[in-house]
Design a protein around this motif. Structure first.
Motif, PDB file in Angstrom:
ATOM      1  N   ALA A 171     -34.370 -12.332  22.653  1.00 21.52           N
ATOM      2  CA  ALA A 171     -34.415 -12.482  21.195  1.00 21.52           C
ATOM      3  C   ALA A 171     -33.466 -13.584  20.746  1.00 21.52           C
ATOM      4  O   ALA A 171     -33.771 -14.341  19.811  1.00 21.52           O
ATOM      5  N   LYS A 172     -32.323 -13.702  21.415  1.00 23.46           N
ATOM      6  CA  LYS A 172     -31.367 -14.755  21.065  1.00 23.46           C
ATOM      7  C   LYS A 172     -31.963 -16.131  21.336  1.00 23.46           C
ATOM      8  O   LYS A 172     -31.828 -17.052  20.532  1.00 23.46           O
ATOM      9  N   GLU A 173     -32.648 -16.265  22.499  1.00 22.66           N
ATOM     10  CA  GLU A 173     -33.295 -17.540  22.803  1.00 22.66           C
ATOM     11  C   GLU A 173     -34.362 -17.867  21.765  1.00 22.66           C
ATOM     12  O   GLU A 173     -34.486 -19.018  21.315  1.00 22.66           O
ATOM     13  N   GLU A 174     -35.169 -16.875  21.391  1.00 24.06           N
ATOM     14  CA  GLU A 174     -36.203 -17.107  20.373  1.00 24.06           C
ATOM     15  C   GLU A 174     -35.570 -17.504  19.040  1.00 24.06           C
ATOM     16  O   GLU A 174     -36.092 -18.367  18.318  1.00 24.06           O
ATOM     17  N   TYR A 175     -34.458 -16.870  18.721  1.00 22.85           N
ATOM     18  CA  TYR A 175     -33.773 -17.200  17.468  1.00 22.85           C
ATOM     19  C   TYR A 175     -33.294 -18.647  17.476  1.00 22.85           C
ATOM     20  O   TYR A 175     -33.459 -19.373  16.490  1.00 22.85           O
ATOM     21  N   VAL A 176     -32.700 -19.070  18.604  1.00 29.44           N
ATOM     22  CA  VAL A 176     -32.232 -20.455  18.693  1.00 29.44           C
ATOM     23  C   VAL A 176     -33.417 -21.420  18.587  1.00 29.44           C
ATOM     24  O   VAL A 176     -33.353 -22.455  17.909  1.00 29.44           O
ATOM     25  N   LYS A 177     -34.532 -21.076  19.257  1.00 31.03           N
ATOM     26  CA  LYS A 177     -35.722 -21.933  19.197  1.00 31.03           C
ATOM     27  C   LYS A 177     -36.267 -22.033  17.774  1.00 31.03           C
ATOM     28  O   LYS A 177     -36.596 -23.118  17.287  1.00 31.03           O
ATOM     29  N   MET A 178     -36.353 -20.895  17.095  1.00 29.45           N
ATOM     30  CA  MET A 178     -36.849 -20.892  15.718  1.00 29.45           C
ATOM     31  C   MET A 178     -35.910 -21.673  14.799  1.00 29.45           C
ATOM     32  O   MET A 178     -36.345 -22.349  13.867  1.00 29.45           O
ATOM     33  N   LYS A 179     -34.611 -21.582  15.063  1.00 36.27           N
ATOM     34  CA  LYS A 179     -33.648 -22.321  14.252  1.00 36.27           C
ATOM     35  C   LYS A 179     -33.846 -23.826  14.423  1.00 36.27           C
ATOM     36  O   LYS A 179     -33.833 -24.588  13.446  1.00 36.27           O
ATOM     37  N   LYS A 180     -34.096 -24.266  15.670  1.00 35.93           N
ATOM     38  CA  LYS A 180     -34.349 -25.684  15.902  1.00 35.93           C
ATOM     39  C   LYS A 180     -35.637 -26.126  15.217  1.00 35.93           C
ATOM     40  O   LYS A 180     -35.701 -27.207  14.610  1.00 35.93           O
ATOM     41  N   GLU A 181     -36.690 -25.302  15.325  1.00 34.15           N
ATOM     42  CA  GLU A 181     -37.946 -25.650  14.657  1.00 34.15           C
ATOM     43  C   GLU A 181     -37.767 -25.703  13.143  1.00 34.15           C
ATOM     44  O   GLU A 181     -38.338 -26.568  12.459  1.00 34.15           O
ATOM     45  N   ARG A 182     -36.972 -24.767  12.612  1.00 32.51           N
ATOM     46  CA  ARG A 182     -36.714 -24.789  11.178  1.00 32.51           C
ATOM     47  C   ARG A 182     -36.020 -26.084  10.769  1.00 32.51           C
ATOM     48  O   ARG A 182     -36.383 -26.721   9.773  1.00 32.51           O
ATOM     49  N   ASP A 183     -35.033 -26.504  11.558  1.00 29.25           N
ATOM     50  CA  ASP A 183     -34.331 -27.746  11.245  1.00 29.25           C
ATOM     51  C   ASP A 183     -35.269 -28.946  11.323  1.00 29.25           C
ATOM     52  O   ASP A 183     -35.217 -29.858  10.490  1.00 29.25           O
ATOM     53  N   TYR A 184     -36.166 -28.932  12.338  1.00 28.14           N
ATOM     54  CA  TYR A 184     -37.118 -30.048  12.479  1.00 28.14           C
ATOM     55  C   TYR A 184     -38.061 -30.110  11.278  1.00 28.14           C
ATOM     56  O   TYR A 184     -38.284 -31.184  10.697  1.00 28.14           O
ATOM     57  N   HIS A 185     -38.632 -28.965  10.913  1.00 30.42           N
ATOM     58  CA  HIS A 185     -39.564 -28.953   9.783  1.00 30.42           C
ATOM     59  C   HIS A 185     -38.847 -29.284   8.468  1.00 30.42           C
ATOM     60  O   HIS A 185     -39.435 -29.911   7.574  1.00 30.42           O
ATOM     61  N   ARG A 186     -37.611 -28.874   8.355  1.00 30.45           N
ATOM     62  CA  ARG A 186     -36.857 -29.215   7.146  1.00 30.45           C
ATOM     63  C   ARG A 186     -36.643 -30.732   7.056  1.00 30.45           C
ATOM     64  O   ARG A 186     -36.810 -31.341   5.989  1.00 30.45           O
ATOM     65  N   MET A 187     -36.311 -31.332   8.193  1.00 32.71           N
ATOM     66  CA  MET A 187     -36.139 -32.777   8.213  1.00 32.71           C
ATOM     67  C   MET A 187     -37.465 -33.491   7.910  1.00 32.71           C
ATOM     68  O   MET A 187     -37.508 -34.465   7.146  1.00 32.71           O
ATOM     69  N   HIS A 188     -38.564 -32.977   8.524  1.00 37.16           N
ATOM     70  CA  HIS A 188     -39.881 -33.565   8.257  1.00 37.16           C
ATOM     71  C   HIS A 188     -40.257 -33.431   6.780  1.00 37.16           C
ATOM     72  O   HIS A 188     -40.812 -34.360   6.175  1.00 37.16           O
ATOM     73  N   HIS A 189     -39.949 -32.280   6.210  1.00 38.30           N
ATOM     74  CA  HIS A 189     -40.243 -32.071   4.794  1.00 38.30           C
ATOM     75  C   HIS A 189     -39.460 -33.058   3.920  1.00 38.30           C
ATOM     76  O   HIS A 189     -40.001 -33.628   2.961  1.00 38.30           O
TER      77      HIS A 189
END
Length: 617
Positions: A171-189
């Motif tokens: 779950a911790k790994e998934e959380y870190v992955k989702m956090k990175k994806e969130r940062d990427y999509h935020r930057m793209h937005h």
């Protein structure tokens, strides 16, 4: 507590005598089954005699009421209601485990089979010999069993802790992955938002820039409309002057050349001056070559465009040979290709037609028999358009492989390929002199090809989308183009410049064509709307909605009294311009892509996605 024992050993103990020692095969000890002992309660046979209880009558007379008996029964009923008997519960007696069973289970658990075998042999030997009695063997205290249960629970809990740790790490790994994806999509937005703001700023700037041009455009439009009106007025005055000249010429009894200038009236003098000027201008046009100001790199083999005479020999033949089809019926069906038919061309002098198809080939047929004469293969993609040379000895084809090919029937091969287009070529058309060919492409351009120098003379640029159809006006240097940008344009082939643009379609223009006189053109679009235009007035005279299916092709009959439209709904739509009567002609099994009248109007050819060529007469 229940015990587990090997079944064969109990059977052996029952059958053997008290002096025999049981034998167990240690090699097969793992396959020995175990079961829980069962005990059965036997029926007790005694001599007790049960007496039958007689059924007594509570009422001596059923019709007679007994008050005391009623009170008694009421009292018994109330007692039954107050007494609620709870269901009996069995008493659970925990029997402590015996010492020998505990030892056996312990040895089995640790897989000490040899020790278990030695223990059982010695145990049963002592039991059989009487040295060991059942009373001497005690039971194991419950604390050992509880310790064992607690140990099992501890082991289970350790296993659960490990499992939960792994789940937590995942779950911790998934959380870190989702956090990175969130940062990427935020930057793209944020980047998209910046681009959006930039585009909005550019649009506002362009809008302001466009508003500065609106007065100029309006002024230019007014000047253009005034020029068109002046042109029409001049044409009318010219026609009237020509008519007056003809009338004067027919009424003259004496030749103007025989009259002396002093004996002529003012009208005759003006007529003589006009004729002399016209004769001098004609001689000058014969000696002077037409100017082509935009040609900077002339080729020695370049052809000259013929002068505009305004004469159409087809119109003279039209009065005698033209047919006016009033009732149209299907006369022949030809299974022409294996894939949809894209275009049809009719020979200028013979009853011969050519069809092109998505199967990368073209075929020549006799009409109306439907016998195949010739076949051409050479394109690497679907063949989109074709047209006969004016002398009938050559054929030009266009294809999705971005090429235009010239085919010679006498040599039975392709004699040249034009490759200057960047994308698929949709249509081709010949000039009436036979020296020039025009092609329209999906690269938003049309090209004029010279057959003597075998090069592109002009590239017609002006459309904002693909050019779907091209056509030379008969015996003229005017080119007609229809485009996916919803416009129709007239071009001067001698200069490569646009002369007029026709606006009015709301969807992509699939096809546009002239009538035989050249004063009217018809166009159709992807929503089934067909428009008829007056070339001189540059305006729409009629508009008809034959949708919602796409109209793929339109054709005039030679008398210009009827148009036939090829539709995506699998039918031809015959429309009489004079009576405004629409007649659908249904025979194709799929969309109709092309339709053609022959030059005399005696028959109609149509081809479609059902791979057939159909002849209507």
């Amino acid at each position: 507590m229940a015990t587990i024992q090997p079944a064969p050993k109990m059977d052996i103990l029952k059958k053997q005598s008290s002096h025999e020692i049981p034998k167990i095969d240690l090699s097969k000890i793992e396959n020995v089954p175990y079961f829980i002992e069962k005990e059965y309660i036997r029926d007790i046979d005694d001599d007790f005699v049960y007496e039958e209880v007689p059924v007594e009558d509570f009422y001596e007379n059923e019709n007679e009421e007994n008050f005391e008996l009623a009170l008694l029964k009421l009292d018994d009923g109330s007692k039954d209601k107050l007494t609620v008997a709870t269901p009996p519960r069995a008493d659970i007696n925990i029997i402590p485990e015996t010492t020998d069973d505990f030892i056996r289970n312990f040895l089995v658990k640790l897989n000490l089979l040899k020790t278990l075998n030695a223990f059982q042999n010695e145990w049963y030997e002592h039991v059989q010999s009487g040295r060991l009695k059942a009373d001497d063997v005690g039971s194991v205290p419950d604390i050992y069993a509880k310790n064992q249960q607690l140990a099992d629970q501890v082991k289970f809990f350790k296993f659960e802790v490990d499992r939960f740790k792994k789940a937590a790490e995942k779950a911790k790994e998934e959380y870190v992955k989702m956090k990175k994806e969130r940062d990427y999509h935020r930057m793209h937005h944020n980047r998209v938002a910046q681009e959006k703001n930039k585009l909005i700023t550019d649009l506002k700037r362009l809008k302001l820039h466009y508003e500065t041009y609106e007065p100029l455009l309006k002024n230019m439009k007014d000047k253009y409309e005034g020029a068109i009106r002046d042109k029409i007025v001049n044409q009318l005055e010219r026609d009237r002057a020509v008519a007056e000249l003809g009338a004067i010429k027919s009424n003259e009894n004496l030749s103007p050349n025989k009259l002396e200038k002093k004996d002529m009236g003012p009208t005759q003098k003006r007529l003589l001056e006009y004729r002399n000027g016209e004769k001098a201008l004609r001689e000058e046009m014969k000696t002077k070559k037409p100017e082509e100001p935009f040609i900077t790199n002339r080729h020695p083999k370049d052809s000259e465009f013929p002068p505009e005479t305004g004469l159409n020999p087809y119109l003279n033949r039209l009065k005698e040979d033209a047919h006016n089809l009033t009732s149209i019926r299907l006369s022949q069906t030809i299974q022409a290709h294996n894939l949809p038919i894209s275009s049809i061309a009719i020979h200028p002098r013979k009853m011969i037609a050519v069809t092109t198809s998505d199967d990368k080939s073209w075929k020549m047929w006799t009409i109306p028999d439907g016998q195949m004469i010739m076949r051409g293969d050479g394109h690497t993609d679907w063949v989109s358009g074709c047209e006969f040379h004016p002398n009938g000895k050559m054929l030009a084809t266009s294809s999705g492989d971005s090429t235009v090919k010239l085919w010679n029937f006498e040599k039975q091969k392709c004699i040249h390929t034009f490759t200057d287009h960047l994308q698929a070529v949709w249509d081709v058309s010949w000039h009436s002199c036979g020296n020039f060919l025009v092609s329209g492409s999906r690269d938003n351009t049309a090209k004029v090809w010279d057959l003597n120098s075998l090069r592109c003379r002009y590239t017609l640029r002006g459309h904002a989308d693909a050019i779907n159809s091209v056509e030379f006006l008969h015996f003229s240097n005017i080119i007609l183009t229809g485009s996916s940008d919803k416009t129709i344009s007239l071009w001067d082939a001698r200069t490569g410049l646009v002369a007029h643009n026709f606006y009015g379609h709301m969807n992509s223009v699939n096809h546009a064509t002239f009538n035989l006189r050249g004063d009217t053109l018809a166009s159709c679009d992807s929503m089934g709307v067909v428009k008829i235009w007056d070339v001189r007035k540059v305006s729409v005279t009629e508009s008809h909605d034959f949708g919602p299916y796409s109209a793929n092709s339109v054709a005039f009959n030679p008398l210009s009294t009827m148009i036939v439209v090829a539709s995506d709904d699998g039918s031809l739509k015959s429309f009489n311009i004079q009576s405004q009567q629409l007649t659908p002609l249904a025979a194709h099994e799929d969309a109709v892509n092309c339709v053609k009248f022959d030059i005399n109007g005696s028959y109609i050819l149509s081809g479609g996605c059902d791979n057939t060529l159909r002849v209507w007469s």
